[in-house]
Enzyme design. Structure first.
Site, short mmCIF file in Angstrom:
data_model
loop_
_atom_site.label_atom_id
_atom_site.label_comp_id
_atom_site.label_asym_id
_atom_site.label_seq_id
_atom_site.Cartn_x
_atom_site.Cartn_y
_atom_site.Cartn_z
CB THR A 40 -7.31 2.05 36.89
OG1 THR A 40 -7.36 2.24 35.48
CG2 THR A 40 -8.66 1.58 37.38
CE LYS A 94 -9.17 -0.47 34.02
NZ LYS A 94 -10.62 -0.24 34.24
CG ASP A 108 -14.68 5.42 36.93
OD1 ASP A 108 -13.47 5.42 36.61
OD2 ASP A 108 -15.28 4.40 37.32
NE ARG A 164 -4.10 -5.40 38.07
CZ ARG A 164 -4.40 -5.32 36.76
NH1 ARG A 164 -3.48 -5.45 35.84
NH2 ARG A 164 -5.64 -5.11 36.40
CE1 TYR A 218 -0.40 -2.48 57.54
CE2 TYR A 218 0.96 -4.42 57.87
CZ TYR A 218 -0.27 -3.84 57.57
OH TYR A 218 -1.34 -4.64 57.30
CD GLU A 275 -3.22 0.25 59.42
OE1 GLU A 275 -3.36 0.74 60.56
OE2 GLU A 275 -3.68 -0.85 59.10
C1 LIG Z 1 -11.49 -0.72 35.21
C2 LIG Z 1 -12.52 0.21 35.77
C3 LIG Z 1 -12.70 0.35 37.15
C4 LIG Z 1 -12.09 -0.57 38.19
O1 LIG Z 1 -10.79 -0.78 38.16
P1 LIG Z 1 -10.15 -2.05 38.92
O2 LIG Z 1 -8.75 -1.60 39.15
O3 LIG Z 1 -10.30 -3.21 38.03
O4 LIG Z 1 -10.89 -2.22 40.21
C5 LIG Z 1 -13.60 1.30 37.59
N1 LIG Z 1 -14.29 2.06 36.73
C6 LIG Z 1 -14.16 1.93 35.40
C7 LIG Z 1 -14.96 2.80 34.50
C8 LIG Z 1 -13.29 0.98 34.87
O5 LIG Z 1 -13.19 0.81 33.56
#
Ligand SMILES: *Cc1c(COP(=O)(O)O)cnc(C)c1O
Length: 416
Positions: free
Chosen positions: A223, A226, A197, A232, A51, A53
């Site tokens: 993220t 990807k 994003d 993750r 933990y 925080e």
């Molecule tokens: C995949 C994605 C997210 C969210 O990611 P998660 O880990 O699934 O919550 C946010 N913005 C865009 C543009 C994405 O493609």
């Protein structure tokens, strides 16, 4: 040690079955990848027990001397990778990262400009069923009717009309380069903040294939699982003047204890992404997407926007077969061992549950070592599956061909 369950054969069996699935079928979901053994080892490490925080040097619990170092390592590595002032590596996911940014920068009811969901935007860019759409006044911009690309002049007009506090750039199903500089210009014209994003394309940016949004953005989220090929999770990069507000919005604003095992794995992934091997990988992801696009176009599919600059293709199935929906295509392709997802195409006449399109990505197959010749083969297998979709024997035959294509390049041959 007296652990209560010495051998959970049910979970073990399912894990083995999933290894088999990943080793023997084509993983073409554009948001997926295969994490390295080093990333998976960190994800399965003892950091899961801790933990912590708070932030390095400012924790609410004791015993964080080592955790502080691992979180600092992740922060330093990702700042160096993207040239960012400040990083928050705690978001559990991309969605959490985006919600934290909104909380840091906006008040409920504030106006935000983002790409419409049905034109490739993400749930967290203002979907009415997502907290982002419930809490903030999202205005959607769209891709052009003819070229199916972002229309910067229309985005500028919308910004002038609605005066958003925040503009969101970035997409979840858009096959072209997103230039950050014109977004910065529009944001400056209307006094808005800019969130880029980069969830899908972070690995392509790290690999030098796409323009880095960090110098042009107030905040960048992405993220780590990807194209970035880590565990993750999510990550936020921002300027120094927003650092305190962003950190406060992640914890205590949105989350409790951080997942330090995921943060350790992020540190590993950021180191991997700084290597020459990763740059070569990212370039191959893009070359593979182009090769797959060419192969599918030759089979009679229409590619939204006419092709791809990144790791994904959006395929309009209608010219190939008017009666074939994305939903049906996804199901039969899965039976053939070709896993991808249905996806709306711009102005799709079918509902988002049915769709007229599929989305195809090359990050995972590229990680396992596939190149242009395999992409040509994949294009052929997709077309053959969809042409023979009512012929069970044909689908079985294709499943075998897929197995033969994948097995020599299995991502986890040692896990079986
Ligand atoms: C995949 C994605 C997210 C969210 O990611 P998660 O880990 O699934 O919550 C946010 N913005 C865009 C543009 C994405 O493609």
């Amino acid at each position: 040690m007296p652990w209560p369950i010495l051998n959970d054969s049910e979970t073990e069996r399912l894990t083995r079955a999933e290894v088999e699935r990943q080793n023997t079928a084509l993983q073409l979901i554009a948001s997926e990848n295969f994490a390295s053994p080093a990333v998976m080892a960190a994800t399965g490490s003892v950091f899961t027990n801790k933990y912590s925080e708070g932030y390095p040097g400012r924790r609410y619990y004791g015993g964080n001397q080592i955790v502080d170092q691992v979180e600092d390592l992740a922060r330093q590595r990702v700042c160096a990778l993207f040239g960012a002032d400040h990083a928050n590596v705690q978001p559990h996911s991309g969605a959490n990262a985006n919600m934290a940014v909104y909380q840091a920068l906006l008040d409920p009811g504030d106006t935000v400009l983002g790409l419409s969901l049905d034109h490739g935007g993400h749930l967290t860019h203002g979907s009415p069923v997502n907290a982002s759409g419930m809490m903030y006044n999202f205005i959607g911009y769209r891709v052009g009717d003819s070229d199916e690309r972002l229309q910067m002049d229309e985005i500028a007009d919308l910004a002038a009309e609605h005066r958003p506090k925040l503009i969101v750039a970035g997409a979840t199903a858009y096959p072209r380069i997103i230039e950050p500089e014109p977004f910065r210009k529009i944001a400056d014209e209307v006094g808005a903040l800019l969130l880029f994003d980069a969830a899908h394309i972070a690995g392509l940016i790290a690999g030098g294939l796409h323009p880095n949004p960090v110098p042009y953005s107030d905040v960048v989220t992405f993220t780590t699982h990807k194209t970035m090929r880590g565990p993750r999770g999510g990550c936020i990069l921002c300027t120094d003047d927003l650092a305190a507000a962003i950190d406060k919005a992640v914890f205590p604003g949105q989350q409790g204890g951080p997942q330090e095992h995921a943060i350790a794995a992020k540190a590993v992934a950021f180191a991997e992404a700084a290597t020459d091997e990763f740059r070569t990988y990212a370039a191959q992801v893009v070359s593979n997407a182009a090769a797959l696009a060419e192969s599918l176009a030759a089979e009679g599919f229409r590619l939204v926007s006419g092709g791809t600059d990144n790791h994904l293709l959006l395929v309009d199935l209608r010219p190939f077969d008017e009666d074939l929906s994305g939903k049906e295509a996804q199901t039969v392709l899965d039976e053939a061992g070709i896993t991808l997802n249905r996806n709306s195409i711009p102005d799709d006449p079918r509902s988002p549950f049915v769709t007229s399109g599929i989305r195809i990505g090359t990050p995972a197959v590229t990680t396992q070592g596939m190149k242009e010749p395999e992409m040509a083969e994949i294009g052929r297998l997709i077309a053959a599956t969809l042409r023979n979709r009512t012929d069970e024997a044909a689908i079985k035959g294709i499943r075998n061909e897929v197995r033969q294509l994948c097995t020599p390049l299995a991502p986890y041959p040692d896990l079986v």
